[in-house]
Scaffold this motif. Structure first.
Motif, PDB file in Angstrom:
ATOM      1  N   ILE A  52       0.823  -1.215   0.000  1.00  0.00           N
ATOM      2  CA  ILE A  52       0.000   0.000   0.000  1.00  0.00           C
ATOM      3  C   ILE A  52       0.855   1.262   0.000  1.00  0.00           C
ATOM      4  CG2 ILE A  52      -2.079  -1.005   0.983  1.00  0.00           C
ATOM      5  CD1 ILE A  52      -1.191  -0.184   3.727  1.00  0.00           C
ATOM      6  N   GLY A  53       2.076   1.161  -0.499  1.00  0.00           N
ATOM      7  CA  GLY A  53       2.968   2.302  -0.564  1.00  0.00           C
ATOM      8  C   GLY A  53       4.338   1.924  -0.068  1.00  0.00           C
ATOM      9  N   SER A  54       5.300   2.764  -0.339  1.00  0.00           N
ATOM     10  CA  SER A  54       6.674   2.466   0.046  1.00  0.00           C
ATOM     11  C   SER A  54       6.785   2.186   1.540  1.00  0.00           C
ATOM     12  CB  SER A  54       7.571   3.651  -0.316  1.00  0.00           C
ATOM     13  OG  SER A  54       8.899   3.399   0.054  1.00  0.00           O
ATOM     14  N   GLY A  55       7.317   1.011   1.868  1.00  0.00           N
ATOM     15  CA  GLY A  55       7.506   0.642   3.264  1.00  0.00           C
ATOM     16  C   GLY A  55       6.244   0.268   4.004  1.00  0.00           C
ATOM     17  N   ARG A  56       5.140   0.043   3.279  1.00  0.00           N
ATOM     18  CA  ARG A  56       3.870  -0.259   3.943  1.00  0.00           C
ATOM     19  C   ARG A  56       3.208  -1.473   3.309  1.00  0.00           C
ATOM     20  NH1 ARG A  56      -0.135   4.504   3.970  1.00  0.00           N
ATOM     21  NH2 ARG A  56      -1.189   3.069   5.393  1.00  0.00           N
ATOM     22  N   ILE A  57       2.823  -2.422   4.140  1.00  0.00           N
ATOM     23  CA  ILE A  57       2.043  -3.573   3.698  1.00  0.00           C
ATOM     24  C   ILE A  57       1.018  -3.907   4.775  1.00  0.00           C
ATOM     25  CG2 ILE A  57       3.910  -4.569   2.319  1.00  0.00           C
ATOM     26  CD1 ILE A  57       4.283  -6.641   4.576  1.00  0.00           C
ATOM     27  N   ILE A  58      -0.002  -4.668   4.379  1.00  0.00           N
ATOM     28  CA  ILE A  58      -0.918  -5.281   5.338  1.00  0.00           C
ATOM     29  C   ILE A  58      -1.143  -6.700   4.861  1.00  0.00           C
ATOM     30  CG2 ILE A  58      -2.993  -4.420   4.167  1.00  0.00           C
ATOM     31  CD1 ILE A  58      -4.201  -4.175   7.064  1.00  0.00           C
ATOM     32  N   ALA A  59      -1.176  -7.648   5.794  1.00  0.00           N
ATOM     33  CA  ALA A  59      -1.281  -9.061   5.451  1.00  0.00           C
ATOM     34  C   ALA A  59      -2.298  -9.736   6.357  1.00  0.00           C
ATOM     35  CB  ALA A  59       0.076  -9.747   5.593  1.00  0.00           C
ATOM     36  N   VAL A  60      -2.957 -10.778   5.821  1.00  0.00           N
ATOM     37  CA  VAL A  60      -3.994 -11.483   6.580  1.00  0.00           C
ATOM     38  C   VAL A  60      -3.778 -12.985   6.464  1.00  0.00           C
ATOM     39  CG1 VAL A  60      -5.656  -9.632   6.227  1.00  0.00           C
ATOM     40  CG2 VAL A  60      -5.634 -11.572   4.644  1.00  0.00           C
ATOM     41  N   GLY A  61      -4.255 -13.712   7.472  1.00  0.00           N
ATOM     42  CA  GLY A  61      -4.147 -15.156   7.469  1.00  0.00           C
ATOM     43  C   GLY A  61      -4.751 -15.740   8.717  1.00  0.00           C
ATOM     44  N   SER A  62      -4.147 -16.799   9.233  1.00  0.00           N
ATOM     45  CA  SER A  62      -4.671 -17.459  10.430  1.00  0.00           C
ATOM     46  C   SER A  62      -3.566 -18.278  11.074  1.00  0.00           C
ATOM     47  CB  SER A  62      -5.865 -18.360  10.084  1.00  0.00           C
ATOM     48  OG  SER A  62      -5.476 -19.374   9.163  1.00  0.00           O
ATOM     49  N   THR A  63      -3.855 -18.812  12.239  1.00  0.00           N
ATOM     50  CA  THR A  63      -2.922 -19.683  12.920  1.00  0.00           C
ATOM     51  C   THR A  63      -3.708 -20.742  13.674  1.00  0.00           C
ATOM     52  OG1 THR A  63      -0.946 -19.723  14.314  1.00  0.00           O
ATOM     53  CG2 THR A  63      -2.795 -18.375  15.087  1.00  0.00           C
ATOM     54  N   PHE A  64      -3.008 -21.742  14.180  1.00  0.00           N
ATOM     55  CA  PHE A  64      -3.634 -22.819  14.945  1.00  0.00           C
ATOM     56  C   PHE A  64      -2.867 -23.024  16.237  1.00  0.00           C
ATOM     57  CE2 PHE A  64      -4.624 -23.764  10.544  1.00  0.00           C
ATOM     58  CZ  PHE A  64      -5.945 -24.147  10.583  1.00  0.00           C
ATOM     59  N   ASP A  65      -3.608 -23.360  17.279  1.00  0.00           N
ATOM     60  CA  ASP A  65      -2.984 -23.830  18.502  1.00  0.00           C
ATOM     61  C   ASP A  65      -2.639 -25.302  18.301  1.00  0.00           C
ATOM     62  OD1 ASP A  65      -3.149 -25.252  21.220  1.00  0.00           O
ATOM     63  OD2 ASP A  65      -3.029 -23.151  21.817  1.00  0.00           O
ATOM     64  N   GLY A  66      -1.528 -25.733  18.872  1.00  0.00           N
ATOM     65  CA  GLY A  66      -1.107 -27.108  18.675  1.00  0.00           C
ATOM     66  C   GLY A  66      -2.131 -28.134  19.114  1.00  0.00           C
ATOM     67  N   GLU A  67      -2.945 -27.821  20.125  1.00  0.00           N
ATOM     68  CA  GLU A  67      -3.932 -28.771  20.627  1.00  0.00           C
ATOM     69  C   GLU A  67      -5.351 -28.446  20.168  1.00  0.00           C
ATOM     70  OE1 GLU A  67      -3.491 -28.837  24.823  1.00  0.00           O
ATOM     71  OE2 GLU A  67      -1.461 -29.690  24.781  1.00  0.00           O
ATOM     72  N   ASP A  68      -5.529 -27.295  19.523  1.00  0.00           N
ATOM     73  CA  ASP A  68      -6.856 -26.863  19.087  1.00  0.00           C
ATOM     74  C   ASP A  68      -6.795 -26.547  17.598  1.00  0.00           C
ATOM     75  OD1 ASP A  68      -9.306 -25.772  18.619  1.00  0.00           O
ATOM     76  OD2 ASP A  68      -9.114 -24.090  20.014  1.00  0.00           O
ATOM     77  N   PRO A  69      -7.491 -27.322  16.739  1.00  0.00           N
ATOM     78  CA  PRO A  69      -7.414 -27.102  15.291  1.00  0.00           C
ATOM     79  C   PRO A  69      -8.232 -25.910  14.798  1.00  0.00           C
ATOM     80  CG  PRO A  69      -8.950 -28.870  15.766  1.00  0.00           C
ATOM     81  CD  PRO A  69      -8.347 -28.475  17.088  1.00  0.00           C
ATOM     82  N   THR A  70      -8.907 -25.189  15.683  1.00  0.00           N
ATOM     83  CA  THR A  70      -9.710 -24.049  15.260  1.00  0.00           C
ATOM     84  C   THR A  70      -8.811 -22.939  14.735  1.00  0.00           C
ATOM     85  OG1 THR A  70     -11.348 -24.541  16.961  1.00  0.00           O
ATOM     86  CG2 THR A  70     -11.425 -22.351  15.971  1.00  0.00           C
ATOM     87  N   PRO A  71      -9.040 -22.444  13.501  1.00  0.00           N
ATOM     88  CA  PRO A  71      -8.208 -21.359  12.982  1.00  0.00           C
ATOM     89  C   PRO A  71      -8.491 -20.045  13.699  1.00  0.00           C
ATOM     90  CG  PRO A  71      -9.974 -21.853  11.448  1.00  0.00           C
ATOM     91  CD  PRO A  71     -10.041 -22.897  12.512  1.00  0.00           C
ATOM     92  N   ARG A  72      -7.436 -19.354  14.090  1.00  0.00           N
ATOM     93  CA  ARG A  72      -7.538 -18.046  14.735  1.00  0.00           C
ATOM     94  C   ARG A  72      -7.049 -16.984  13.760  1.00  0.00           C
ATOM     95  NH1 ARG A  72     -10.980 -19.631  18.548  1.00  0.00           N
ATOM     96  NH2 ARG A  72     -10.163 -21.424  19.713  1.00  0.00           N
TER      97      ARG A  72
END
Length: 394
Positions: free
Chosen positions: A261-281
């Motif tokens: 979104i311009g020099s030196g600027r980004i935004i990113a999206v995704g998810s993660t998981f807890d090792g014991e909980d498969p629910t995406p955060r």
């Protein structure tokens, strides 16, 4: 990569009911000025009729009367999936014949220029690059997959007709459990593979998105895994080489999409998981002038698949929110915020089952489209297309 009660902003009574009527006129003329996200509502627009299960994975708004959506559709009587493309003419979405024999996963282009789409078969044994040069799609020779060297092309960024990046990964995770990042560049004459680094402690790495400010400022993000789980994965092209960009330990998760979104600027999206909980955060991370921030997300369980920024600096994120039923209990999700400030939920669990895989906005007149599919299995997928319109007064 794919609990709790979430407030619904977009499912305003009467707005969804008028979506079909609005679809015929909502994009016929450009707005006098970009409309801030707070005064908009997202509605479904009828997509093309497709006779077999199908979904869109990429969308490209060009003008008020021109946009593209790409994805895949099931071949009748077979488990194979072939390419699917559709075009918006200001009134309706219409399927357009496509020569690709693999699912398309990304699309990019500029108004008045070529449109590029990339994809691959689900097992990576076939890859495709195709271009629209004004009168029809044509298959373009590229650094391609082979049966013994699978290639997944996941995203494309076209800076011009002779400056195009495609990214993905070599290897087939489902059969070999291996994946290494891949990038190739088109210079107007041919595609050339370019070396791209991966995190040193990752045993799996794949690039899932690419976004460019200009030819010497290109970003790509993806999903990398190590012994401890997700490793945030970002690389930057400076015009000469790709370099690994390692965020601080405060940034966690895997990032499906990045927006420059311009020099030196980004935004990113995704998810993660807890090792014991498969629910995406859900995860949203931003970089501005060298400072990384892990942003607060107003939903607890979700996969965030794509991010876009409009001409006013408003930011839009698309994905799927998960309910108590897990993967089979998912609904399309759009989050928005201004250039600064908190995120708000624009669609949530009141919507039909399914998810959104891509969202894009133009910078000039802030046209916005999001695409994905309804249904939660390959057999129930049907294309889903949404757009933002001015909210209706009560």
């Amino acid at each position: 990569m794919h609990t709790g009660s979430v407030r619904t902003v977009a499912r305003v009574r009467g707005v969804a009911a008028t979506a079909i009527g609005l679809a015929g006129t909502l994009m016929l003329s450009a707005p006098a000025h970009a409309v801030p996200s707070a005064s908009e509502v997202w509605v479904e627009v009828p997509g093309p009729s497709v006779q077999t299960p199908n979904q869109f994975a990429g969308v490209l708004p060009l003008t008020v009367a021109d946009a593209w959506a790409v994805g895949g559709k099931r071949v009748a009587g077979s488990a194979d999936v072939t390419s699917l493309t559709a075009r918006w003419n200001g009134r309706t979405w219409t399927a357009v014949p496509s020569p690709g024999q693999s699912r398309l996963r990304g699309v990019s282009g500029k108004p008045g220029g070529y449109v590029w789409a990339v994809g691959s078969s689900d097992d990576g044994t076939r890859s495709v690059v195709q271009a629209w040069k004004g009168s029809g799609w044509s298959v373009v020779g590229h650094v391609a997959a082979t049966p013994d060297n699978p290639l997944h092309l996941n995203a494309v960024a076209a800076l011009g007709n002779e400056d195009v990046w495609a990214v993905g990964n070599r290897g087939d995770l489902e059969t070999t459990g291996q994946a290494v990042p891949h990038a190739q560049h088109y210079n107007g004459l041919s595609w050339q593979e370019v070396e791209v680094p991966q995190p040193p402690n990752a045993f799996i790495a794949q690039l899932t998105s690419v976004s460019a400010n200009n030819s010497t400022d290109v970003w790509a993000s993806g999903l990398a895994f190590g012994e401890a789980g997700f490793i945030p994965y970002f690389v930057h092209w400076d015009g000469r080489k790709w370099s690994l960009v390692q965020p601080p330990a405060t940034i966690t998760g895997g990032y499906s999409d990045v927006q420059a979104i311009g020099s030196g600027r980004i935004i990113a999206v995704g998810s993660t998981f807890d090792g014991e909980d498969p629910t995406p955060r859900p995860r949203i991370a931003s970089l501005r002038n060298g400072v990384w921030v892990q942003e607060s997300v107003p939903v607890a369980a979700a996969e965030l698949n794509a991010v876009a920024v409009d001409g006013l600096g408003n930011v839009f994120v698309a994905g799927a929110e998960l309910g108590a039923g897990g993967h089979d209990d998912r609904s399309p999700l759009i989050l928005t915020r201004g250039a600064t400030g908190p995120w708000s939920v624009q669609t949530s669990t009141d919507a039909k089952a399914g998810d959104l895989l891509d969202i894009q906005a133009t910078r000039v007149d802030s046209i916005k489209w999001a695409v994905g599919s309804t249904g939660v299995t390959d057999e129930t997928h049907n294309n889903l297309i949404m757009t933002a319109i001015p909210s209706q007064p009560n």
